[in-house]
Scaffold this motif. Structure first.
Motif, PDB file in Angstrom:
ATOM      1  N   ALA A  99     -76.380  45.378  10.651  1.00  0.00           N
ATOM      2  CA  ALA A  99     -76.323  43.913  10.573  1.00  0.00           C
ATOM      3  C   ALA A  99     -75.551  43.381  11.777  1.00  0.00           C
ATOM      4  O   ALA A  99     -74.553  43.966  12.197  1.00  0.00           O
ATOM      5  N   THR A 100     -76.027  42.289  12.320  1.00  0.00           N
ATOM      6  CA  THR A 100     -75.365  41.707  13.482  1.00  0.00           C
ATOM      7  C   THR A 100     -74.272  40.731  13.051  1.00  0.00           C
ATOM      8  O   THR A 100     -74.270  40.233  11.926  1.00  0.00           O
ATOM      9  N   VAL A 101     -73.372  40.456  13.973  1.00  0.00           N
ATOM     10  CA  VAL A 101     -72.341  39.449  13.739  1.00  0.00           C
ATOM     11  C   VAL A 101     -73.013  38.122  13.409  1.00  0.00           C
ATOM     12  O   VAL A 101     -72.568  37.387  12.526  1.00  0.00           O
ATOM     13  N   GLU A 102     -74.114  37.830  14.077  1.00  0.00           N
ATOM     14  CA  GLU A 102     -74.869  36.598  13.824  1.00  0.00           C
ATOM     15  C   GLU A 102     -75.315  36.502  12.360  1.00  0.00           C
ATOM     16  O   GLU A 102     -75.239  35.438  11.743  1.00  0.00           O
ATOM     17  N   ALA A 103     -75.755  37.622  11.777  1.00  0.00           N
ATOM     18  CA  ALA A 103     -76.169  37.636  10.370  1.00  0.00           C
ATOM     19  C   ALA A 103     -74.974  37.397   9.446  1.00  0.00           C
ATOM     20  O   ALA A 103     -75.102  36.706   8.426  1.00  0.00           O
ATOM     21  N   VAL A 104     -73.817  37.939   9.786  1.00  0.00           N
ATOM     22  CA  VAL A 104     -72.616  37.728   8.977  1.00  0.00           C
ATOM     23  C   VAL A 104     -72.170  36.268   9.076  1.00  0.00           C
ATOM     24  O   VAL A 104     -71.771  35.670   8.071  1.00  0.00           O
ATOM     25  N   VAL A 105     -72.254  35.682  10.269  1.00  0.00           N
ATOM     26  CA  VAL A 105     -71.918  34.259  10.429  1.00  0.00           C
ATOM     27  C   VAL A 105     -72.832  33.412   9.541  1.00  0.00           C
ATOM     28  O   VAL A 105     -72.353  32.510   8.841  1.00  0.00           O
ATOM     29  N   ALA A 106     -74.118  33.693   9.553  1.00  0.00           N
ATOM     30  CA  ALA A 106     -75.074  32.926   8.733  1.00  0.00           C
ATOM     31  C   ALA A 106     -74.708  33.017   7.255  1.00  0.00           C
ATOM     32  O   ALA A 106     -74.732  32.006   6.535  1.00  0.00           O
ATOM     33  N   TRP A 107     -74.375  34.230   6.795  1.00  0.00           N
ATOM     34  CA  TRP A 107     -73.956  34.411   5.395  1.00  0.00           C
ATOM     35  C   TRP A 107     -72.678  33.620   5.114  1.00  0.00           C
ATOM     36  O   TRP A 107     -72.576  32.923   4.102  1.00  0.00           O
ATOM     37  N   ALA A 108     -71.694  33.713   6.009  1.00  0.00           N
ATOM     38  CA  ALA A 108     -70.411  33.039   5.810  1.00  0.00           C
ATOM     39  C   ALA A 108     -70.578  31.521   5.772  1.00  0.00           C
ATOM     40  O   ALA A 108     -69.969  30.840   4.941  1.00  0.00           O
ATOM     41  N   ILE A 109     -71.414  30.994   6.638  1.00  0.00           N
ATOM     42  CA  ILE A 109     -71.662  29.544   6.656  1.00  0.00           C
ATOM     43  C   ILE A 109     -72.253  29.099   5.330  1.00  0.00           C
ATOM     44  O   ILE A 109     -71.881  28.070   4.780  1.00  0.00           O
ATOM     45  N   ASP A 110     -73.139  29.921   4.785  1.00  0.00           N
ATOM     46  CA  ASP A 110     -73.750  29.610   3.494  1.00  0.00           C
ATOM     47  C   ASP A 110     -72.730  29.714   2.357  1.00  0.00           C
ATOM     48  O   ASP A 110     -72.598  28.798   1.548  1.00  0.00           O
ATOM     49  N   VAL A 111     -71.991  30.825   2.303  1.00  0.00           N
ATOM     50  CA  VAL A 111     -71.082  31.066   1.185  1.00  0.00           C
ATOM     51  C   VAL A 111     -69.881  30.105   1.194  1.00  0.00           C
ATOM     52  O   VAL A 111     -69.371  29.738   0.136  1.00  0.00           O
ATOM     53  N   PHE A 112     -69.453  29.666   2.378  1.00  0.00           N
ATOM     54  CA  PHE A 112     -68.347  28.714   2.469  1.00  0.00           C
ATOM     55  C   PHE A 112     -68.840  27.266   2.484  1.00  0.00           C
ATOM     56  O   PHE A 112     -68.052  26.338   2.635  1.00  0.00           O
ATOM     57  N   LYS A 113     -70.149  27.092   2.356  1.00  0.00           N
ATOM     58  CA  LYS A 113     -70.780  25.776   2.276  1.00  0.00           C
ATOM     59  C   LYS A 113     -70.405  24.864   3.449  1.00  0.00           C
ATOM     60  O   LYS A 113     -70.009  23.711   3.281  1.00  0.00           O
ATOM     61  N   ILE A 114     -70.561  25.421   4.652  1.00  0.00           N
ATOM     62  CA  ILE A 114     -70.311  24.659   5.882  1.00  0.00           C
ATOM     63  C   ILE A 114     -71.474  23.685   6.083  1.00  0.00           C
ATOM     64  O   ILE A 114     -72.636  24.047   5.885  1.00  0.00           O
ATOM     65  N   ASP A 115     -71.165  22.472   6.464  1.00  0.00           N
ATOM     66  CA  ASP A 115     -72.178  21.453   6.733  1.00  0.00           C
ATOM     67  C   ASP A 115     -73.145  21.998   7.789  1.00  0.00           C
ATOM     68  O   ASP A 115     -72.726  22.409   8.869  1.00  0.00           O
ATOM     69  N   PRO A 116     -74.454  22.019   7.501  1.00  0.00           N
ATOM     70  CA  PRO A 116     -75.437  22.555   8.450  1.00  0.00           C
ATOM     71  C   PRO A 116     -75.374  21.909   9.837  1.00  0.00           C
ATOM     72  O   PRO A 116     -75.665  22.550  10.836  1.00  0.00           O
TER      73      PRO A 116
END
Length: 177
Positions: A112-129
């Motif tokens: 898994a790439t860092v980019e994939a982890v960032v995408a997951w984190a943005i979703d799980v922490f509910k960051i404004d798109p």
């Protein structure tokens, strides 16, 4: 330090060998020449011998693929040998991401790439798109941004867990000096 890959070596040193770019760790990249007709997993034999570990402790993943390569994969003339191959330790990585006063955990494949982890984190922490592109990951307690294309397995090495911080990156304010 990442080394530039010599395109001439990748194109093949001779008619019976091909050069395969291999990334075996964070900043550890080189070209390994293999015989046509041989198994691609010979790369694992080489890396295991250098590290003093067993081949069973390692996996080989071709860039862009989800699943590890097996002994059944033979290097033929049409083998995609110019694509980077990654050597990782076997097993998932437990990733903990910290953001503000929260932390979230999840297991990721080592490829898994860092980019994939960032995408997951943005979703799980509910960051404004609309702000999502401003966020990046750093190692927990550090400030250096991790490259989005880096594999989690290269960052963690032989370990099975890593702690990261989700941070808002530098944002240009548009001011002129």
């Amino acid at each position: 330090m990442t080394h530039l890959i010599d395109e001439n070596r990748i194109n093949g040193a001779s008619a019976s060998k091909v050069g395969i770019p291999v990334k075996a760790g964070h900043g550890e990249e080189r070209v390994i020449e293999l015989d046509l007709g041989g198994r691609v997993t010979v790369i694992l034999d080489i890396i295991a011998a250098e590290r003093g570990c067993s081949v069973e402790e390692l996996i080989l993943v071709r860039e862009g693929d989800e699943e590890p390569l097996t002994e059944m994969v033979v290097i033929e003339a049409d083998y995609p040998h110019k694509r980077r191959h990654h050597v990782h330790h076997a097993g998932e990585v437990a990733v903990t991401v910290y953001y503000q006063a929260r932390e979230e955990k999840r297991g990721f494949k080592r490829s898994a790439t860092v980019e994939a982890v960032v995408a997951w984190a943005i979703d799980v922490f509910k960051i404004d798109p609309s702000m999502a592109t401003e966020f990046e990951l750093t190692r927990h307690g550090q400030k250096e941004e991790l490259p989005g294309s880096e594999h989690i397995g290269h960052l963690v090495g032989p370990h099975r867990e890593i702690a990261l911080d989700l941070v808002r990156g530098d944002i240009a304010n548009g001011a002129c000096t």
